[in-house]
Write a protein that holds these residues in place. Structure first.
Motif, PDB file in Angstrom:
ATOM      1  N   LYS A 190       0.840  -1.206   0.000  1.00 50.54           N
ATOM      2  CA  LYS A 190       0.000   0.000   0.000  1.00 50.54           C
ATOM      3  C   LYS A 190       0.876   1.259   0.000  1.00 50.54           C
ATOM      4  O   LYS A 190       0.665   2.185  -0.796  1.00 50.54           O
ATOM      5  CB  LYS A 190      -0.914  -0.009   1.223  1.00 50.54           C
ATOM      6  CG  LYS A 190      -1.877   1.164   1.325  1.00 50.54           C
ATOM      7  CD  LYS A 190      -2.836   0.963   2.507  1.00 50.54           C
ATOM      8  CE  LYS A 190      -3.846   2.094   2.594  1.00 50.54           C
ATOM      9  NZ  LYS A 190      -3.226   3.390   2.947  1.00 50.54           N
ATOM     10  N   LEU A 191       1.889   1.284   0.857  1.00 50.61           N
ATOM     11  CA  LEU A 191       2.771   2.442   0.935  1.00 50.61           C
ATOM     12  C   LEU A 191       3.589   2.615  -0.348  1.00 50.61           C
ATOM     13  O   LEU A 191       3.843   3.732  -0.795  1.00 50.61           O
ATOM     14  CB  LEU A 191       3.710   2.301   2.135  1.00 50.61           C
ATOM     15  CG  LEU A 191       3.073   2.477   3.513  1.00 50.61           C
ATOM     16  CD1 LEU A 191       4.069   2.127   4.611  1.00 50.61           C
ATOM     17  CD2 LEU A 191       2.570   3.903   3.684  1.00 50.61           C
ATOM     18  N   ALA A 192       3.995   1.498  -0.937  1.00 47.50           N
ATOM     19  CA  ALA A 192       4.792   1.555  -2.161  1.00 47.50           C
ATOM     20  C   ALA A 192       4.014   2.234  -3.286  1.00 47.50           C
ATOM     21  O   ALA A 192       4.569   3.015  -4.066  1.00 47.50           O
ATOM     22  CB  ALA A 192       5.219   0.145  -2.575  1.00 47.50           C
ATOM     23  N   HIS A 193       2.712   1.943  -3.372  1.00 45.93           N
ATOM     24  CA  HIS A 193       1.886   2.529  -4.428  1.00 45.93           C
ATOM     25  C   HIS A 193       1.486   3.971  -4.113  1.00 45.93           C
ATOM     26  O   HIS A 193       1.261   4.760  -5.022  1.00 45.93           O
ATOM     27  CB  HIS A 193       0.632   1.683  -4.643  1.00 45.93           C
ATOM     28  CG  HIS A 193       0.885   0.420  -5.419  1.00 45.93           C
ATOM     29  ND1 HIS A 193       1.084   0.408  -6.776  1.00 45.93           N
ATOM     30  CD2 HIS A 193       1.003  -0.867  -5.002  1.00 45.93           C
ATOM     31  CE1 HIS A 193       1.292  -0.835  -7.187  1.00 45.93           C
ATOM     32  NE2 HIS A 193       1.258  -1.631  -6.124  1.00 45.93           N
ATOM     33  N   GLU A 194       1.444   4.297  -2.838  1.00 42.67           N
ATOM     34  CA  GLU A 194       1.005   5.641  -2.452  1.00 42.67           C
ATOM     35  C   GLU A 194       2.158   6.652  -2.388  1.00 42.67           C
ATOM     36  O   GLU A 194       1.919   7.858  -2.459  1.00 42.67           O
ATOM     37  CB  GLU A 194       0.339   5.586  -1.072  1.00 42.67           C
ATOM     38  CG  GLU A 194      -0.993   4.863  -1.058  1.00 42.67           C
ATOM     39  CD  GLU A 194      -1.590   4.785   0.333  1.00 42.67           C
ATOM     40  OE1 GLU A 194      -2.762   4.376   0.451  1.00 42.67           O
ATOM     41  OE2 GLU A 194      -0.876   5.144   1.306  1.00 42.67           O
ATOM     42  N   THR A 195       3.385   6.155  -2.256  1.00 39.28           N
ATOM     43  CA  THR A 195       4.520   7.046  -2.047  1.00 39.28           C
ATOM     44  C   THR A 195       5.078   7.561  -3.364  1.00 39.28           C
ATOM     45  O   THR A 195       5.553   6.792  -4.207  1.00 39.28           O
ATOM     46  CB  THR A 195       5.645   6.326  -1.272  1.00 39.28           C
ATOM     47  OG1 THR A 195       5.120   5.845  -0.031  1.00 39.28           O
ATOM     48  CG2 THR A 195       6.808   7.268  -1.021  1.00 39.28           C
ATOM     49  N   GLU A 196       5.029   8.844  -3.549  1.00 32.42           N
ATOM     50  CA  GLU A 196       5.544   9.464  -4.771  1.00 32.42           C
ATOM     51  C   GLU A 196       7.074   9.544  -4.706  1.00 32.42           C
ATOM     52  O   GLU A 196       7.652   9.899  -3.683  1.00 32.42           O
ATOM     53  CB  GLU A 196       4.969  10.864  -4.924  1.00 32.42           C
ATOM     54  CG  GLU A 196       5.322  11.535  -6.246  1.00 32.42           C
ATOM     55  CD  GLU A 196       4.634  12.872  -6.403  1.00 32.42           C
ATOM     56  OE1 GLU A 196       5.011  13.624  -7.322  1.00 32.42           O
ATOM     57  OE2 GLU A 196       3.716  13.169  -5.610  1.00 32.42           O
ATOM     58  N   GLY A 197       7.730   9.181  -5.790  1.00 37.44           N
ATOM     59  CA  GLY A 197       9.182   9.278  -5.871  1.00 37.44           C
ATOM     60  C   GLY A 197       9.921   8.194  -5.111  1.00 37.44           C
ATOM     61  O   GLY A 197      11.104   8.374  -4.763  1.00 37.44           O
ATOM     62  N   LEU A 198       9.277   7.066  -4.862  1.00 40.12           N
ATOM     63  CA  LEU A 198       9.927   5.960  -4.152  1.00 40.12           C
ATOM     64  C   LEU A 198      11.087   5.425  -4.997  1.00 40.12           C
ATOM     65  O   LEU A 198      10.923   5.127  -6.181  1.00 40.12           O
ATOM     66  CB  LEU A 198       8.917   4.846  -3.878  1.00 40.12           C
ATOM     67  CG  LEU A 198       9.415   3.636  -3.073  1.00 40.12           C
ATOM     68  CD1 LEU A 198       9.856   4.060  -1.677  1.00 40.12           C
ATOM     69  CD2 LEU A 198       8.328   2.563  -2.995  1.00 40.12           C
ATOM     70  N   ASP A 199      12.266   5.295  -4.387  1.00 36.39           N
ATOM     71  CA  ASP A 199      13.460   4.871  -5.112  1.00 36.39           C
ATOM     72  C   ASP A 199      13.848   3.423  -4.865  1.00 36.39           C
ATOM     73  O   ASP A 199      14.436   2.773  -5.734  1.00 36.39           O
ATOM     74  CB  ASP A 199      14.653   5.753  -4.712  1.00 36.39           C
ATOM     75  CG  ASP A 199      14.485   7.189  -5.137  1.00 36.39           C
ATOM     76  OD1 ASP A 199      14.355   7.436  -6.348  1.00 36.39           O
ATOM     77  OD2 ASP A 199      14.461   8.078  -4.252  1.00 36.39           O
ATOM     78  N   LEU A 200      13.527   2.910  -3.672  1.00 35.50           N
ATOM     79  CA  LEU A 200      14.043   1.593  -3.303  1.00 35.50           C
ATOM     80  C   LEU A 200      13.182   0.974  -2.214  1.00 35.50           C
ATOM     81  O   LEU A 200      12.661   1.677  -1.346  1.00 35.50           O
ATOM     82  CB  LEU A 200      15.486   1.729  -2.793  1.00 35.50           C
ATOM     83  CG  LEU A 200      16.206   0.454  -2.360  1.00 35.50           C
ATOM     84  CD1 LEU A 200      16.582  -0.374  -3.589  1.00 35.50           C
ATOM     85  CD2 LEU A 200      17.462   0.799  -1.559  1.00 35.50           C
TER      86      LEU A 200
END
Length: 224
Positions: free
Chosen positions: A40-50
């Protein structure tokens, strides 16, 4: 840099967070204690790098479910952080789509090497996780004689041959090596032949065993 740490142990997440903050001035850390929350956080977080992902936590039952789980994540590099040193687990994680594998027993400084490598599109696999004894057990019938005359010249390998040897050590086939390094399979065969000639071995298994023995010999020497 924005990093998601997914692990069900709060103390471990805290340790990784401190390590990253000590290495990078501009890093944002997001934490999840379970697989569903991490997705859920991975899809909601803008600019996730890793994403730094534990293999065993609520919602993710080890290596058997890893590929399916990674396929549900955004197109962001995933690095496994695990206590397992098993060669089969490491290779399965890479085959499932992970871009790296960090042992939980590693020093926090390893992140300084791994992260730039993975973020640049390369793979990271811990060489120390593959013991020569384990490799020999898997490939019975292809012994490598120990003698004072056997002194493989690893320094003569080109950078590309060294990359091929590292994957060969993990048991990758020529086709898998070609896919991992973006090469033609025929080119890999040429590199493998050259590696065996330079190391003075008869086959790819002996080359892998020699490489592992060399690594452990170097790392077991205590500095004066």
């Amino acid at each position: 840099m924005v990093v998601l740490i997914a692990d069900d142990h709060a103390l471990f997440r805290y340790g990784i967070k401190l390590a990253l903050e000590s290495l990078y001035n501009d890093v944002t850390i997001i934490q999840a204690s379970g697989a569903d929350e991490a997705r859920k956080l991975a899809h909601e977080t803008e600019g996730l790098d890793l994403i730094l992902l534990d293999l065993q936590m609520p919602g993710l039952n080890g290596i058997s479910e890893l590929k399916q789980y990674i396929d549900t994540l955004p197109d962001v590099p995933v690095v496994i952080v695990s206590g397992s040193r098993q060669r089969s687990t490491i290779r399965a994680a890479i085959d499932a789509g992970a871009r790296g594998f960090i042992l939980k027993s590693s020093n926090g400084e390893i992140l300084k090497h791994v992260l730039p490598l993975v973020l640049s599109g390369e793979l990271y696999i811990p060489a120390q996780a593959v013991a020569a004894e384990e490799l020999e057990a898997e490939y019975e019938g292809s012994p490598l004689e120990e003698s004072s005359d056997f002194n493989p010249d690893f320094k003569s390998l080109t950078p590309r041959e060294t990359q091929v040897l590292k994957l060969l050590t993990l048991g990758y086939s020529n086709k898998e090596i070609a896919r991992s390094l973006g090469m033609l399979e025929g080119t890999v065969k040429v590199h493998v032949k050259s590696i065996m000639k330079k190391l003075g071995v008869n086959n790819r298994t002996q080359a892998a065993i020699a490489a592992n023995r060399s690594f452990f010999r170097q790392n077991s020497t205590t500095p004066a």
